[in-house]
Write a protein that holds these residues in place. Structure first.
Motif, short mmCIF file in Angstrom:
data_model
loop_
_atom_site.label_atom_id
_atom_site.label_comp_id
_atom_site.label_asym_id
_atom_site.label_seq_id
_atom_site.Cartn_x
_atom_site.Cartn_y
_atom_site.Cartn_z
N ILE A 36 -48.37 6.58 63.09
CA ILE A 36 -47.83 7.47 64.13
C ILE A 36 -47.31 8.77 63.52
O ILE A 36 -47.60 9.87 64.00
CB ILE A 36 -46.71 6.76 64.92
CG1 ILE A 36 -47.32 5.63 65.78
CG2 ILE A 36 -45.95 7.75 65.80
CD1 ILE A 36 -46.30 4.71 66.39
N TYR A 37 -46.56 8.66 62.42
CA TYR A 37 -46.03 9.85 61.77
C TYR A 37 -47.14 10.73 61.21
O TYR A 37 -47.05 11.96 61.25
CB TYR A 37 -45.05 9.47 60.66
CG TYR A 37 -43.75 8.86 61.14
CD1 TYR A 37 -43.25 9.16 62.39
CD2 TYR A 37 -43.04 7.96 60.35
CE1 TYR A 37 -42.07 8.61 62.85
CE2 TYR A 37 -41.85 7.40 60.79
CZ TYR A 37 -41.37 7.73 62.05
OH TYR A 37 -40.19 7.17 62.50
N ASP A 38 -48.21 10.08 60.68
CA ASP A 38 -49.36 10.85 60.18
C ASP A 38 -50.02 11.61 61.33
O ASP A 38 -50.41 12.78 61.17
CB ASP A 38 -50.37 9.91 59.52
CG ASP A 38 -49.89 9.39 58.17
OD1 ASP A 38 -48.93 9.97 57.63
OD2 ASP A 38 -50.47 8.39 57.69
N ALA A 39 -50.11 10.96 62.49
CA ALA A 39 -50.72 11.60 63.66
C ALA A 39 -49.85 12.76 64.15
O ALA A 39 -50.36 13.83 64.53
CB ALA A 39 -50.91 10.57 64.77
N VAL A 40 -48.53 12.56 64.13
CA VAL A 40 -47.59 13.61 64.53
C VAL A 40 -47.76 14.84 63.65
O VAL A 40 -47.83 15.98 64.13
CB VAL A 40 -46.13 13.10 64.47
CG1 VAL A 40 -45.15 14.26 64.54
CG2 VAL A 40 -45.86 12.12 65.60
N GLU A 41 -47.86 14.59 62.34
CA GLU A 41 -47.99 15.70 61.40
C GLU A 41 -49.32 16.41 61.57
O GLU A 41 -49.40 17.65 61.56
CB GLU A 41 -47.84 15.17 59.96
CG GLU A 41 -47.86 16.27 58.92
CD GLU A 41 -47.60 15.75 57.51
OE1 GLU A 41 -47.71 16.55 56.58
OE2 GLU A 41 -47.31 14.55 57.37
N LYS A 42 -50.39 15.63 61.73
CA LYS A 42 -51.73 16.21 61.86
C LYS A 42 -51.85 17.06 63.11
O LYS A 42 -52.48 18.13 63.11
CB LYS A 42 -52.77 15.09 61.87
CG LYS A 42 -54.20 15.61 61.85
CD LYS A 42 -55.19 14.47 61.65
CE LYS A 42 -56.62 15.02 61.56
NZ LYS A 42 -57.61 13.93 61.33
N LEU A 43 -51.21 16.61 64.21
CA LEU A 43 -51.31 17.31 65.48
C LEU A 43 -50.22 18.37 65.67
O LEU A 43 -50.21 19.09 66.67
CB LEU A 43 -51.23 16.31 66.64
CG LEU A 43 -52.40 15.32 66.75
CD1 LEU A 43 -52.06 14.24 67.78
CD2 LEU A 43 -53.68 16.05 67.14
#
Length: 332
Positions: A36-43
């Motif tokens: 989830i945190y990786d997705a938050v950062e990527k987006l």
């Protein structure tokens, strides 16, 4: 702009799982959290803080509206506000108005429509109706330094006594031609300091030497410089000058040096609103020191108490007055 759904889709989880992970409301497996945190950062996802604040009923943010934080007691007051707010779990948003009513109005409207539970303000006095309207809408308001509206709680200093005691002090130093650089009469602290000066001058049987200058774009240094030049033009044998704030006093000192006046032998200088910089000058400045950080802390405690109180238990109006103390330095 990325949404919560976009994050959930990229992380291959439910929206509710994303919400729980970001808000720490319940357990989420560490591996899932990482996705989830990786997705938050990527987006570059940024949560809707306004919606979150409305759901929680509190934003835990205080707006602060002051003329300036540059070499003034307002800078020290804001420090006190920030330190105390942090202790109480609140963030601070700062607006500088340069004492311009239009800028003040813009700041107030931005804050009322944004993320604040309360506003601490040193008002120009020109937006009284708007401030009342903001308070009536449920946003708490506390005045600091300037008690422009008696119906709203305030934290101020005893400005009248500042002007009175400073003038009496100069008289004790054998000064008989005491100049006063007056600030805007519609701003309470300036008005009260001048009243104190007038009272002491009258009691001592002396003549008033006054120049009134209103700082343009907050340039109080120029007011001090120009005011001193005008005072000396009218009264060449002036032996003391009272400035309302330290930055104005710096302008006074510069003008006196330009005129080859020796401080304090020829002219003594005192500021009615001491700032820590006054002690650091080449010729350190005598001043009436106001406990500015404590004022900021007190205003913050008051507004947070009002924000967090139930509607039935809201505290009533409170008007706290701090006392200044004379600090004698080289300019007198």
């Amino acid at each position: 702009m990325a949404t919560l759904k976009d994050v959930a889709k990229l992380a291959s989880v439910d929206v509710s799982t994303v919400s729980r992970a970001l808000n720490n409301t319940s357990y989420v497996h560490p591996d899932t959290k990482k996705k989830i945190y990786d997705a938050v950062e990527k987006l570059s996802y940024k949560p809707n803080l306004l919606a979150k604040g409305l759901r929680q009923g509190k934003r835990h943010t205080i707006g602060v509206v002051v003329p300036s934080i540059n070499i003034s007691i307002f800078g020290e007051i804001v420090q006190g506000i920030e330190i105390e707010a942090r202790k109480l779990g609140y963030e601070v948003m700062i607006c500088n108005t340069k004492d311009d009513p239009d800028s003040e109005e813009e700041c107030l409207n931005r804050l009322r429509n944004g993320l604040v539970d309360g506003i601490i303000i040193a008002s120009t006095g020109q937006n009284a109706r708007l401030i009342k309207d903001i308070k009536g809408s449920g946003i708490e308001v506390v005045q600091v330094v300037r008690n422009q509206d008696k119906s709203i709680s305030s934290v101020v200093a005893d400005y009248y006594t500042c002007g009175y005691e400073a003038t009496k002090y100069l008289v004790k130093k054998q000064c008989t031609n005491i100049g006063f650089i007056k600030g805007a009469s519609d701003i309470i602290p300036y008005k009260e300091r001048f009243r104190g000066y007038q009272k002491a001058i009258k009691q001592c049987g002396l003549k008033e030497h006054v120049v009134e200058l209103v700082a343009s774009n907050g340039n109080y240094f120029n007011d001090g410089y120009d005011g001193t030049m005008k005072l000396l033009e009218k009264t060449p044998d002036l032996d003391a000058i009272i400035s309302v704030i330290d930055i104005q006093g710096l302008g006074v000192i510069r003008a006196l040096k330009k005129k080859k006046k020796i401080i304090p032998n020829d002219v003594r200088v005192i500021s009615l609103t001491g700032h820590s910089i006054g002690a650091m000058l080449e010729t350190s400045m005598t001043s009436m020191e106001i406990p500015s950080k404590q004022m900021g802390e007190q205003a913050t405690k008051m507004i947070v108490e009002s924000i967090e109180a139930d509607i039935e238990n809201k505290p009533g109006q409170r008007h706290i007055v701090f006392v200044a103390s004379l600090v004698e330095r080289e300019t007198t």
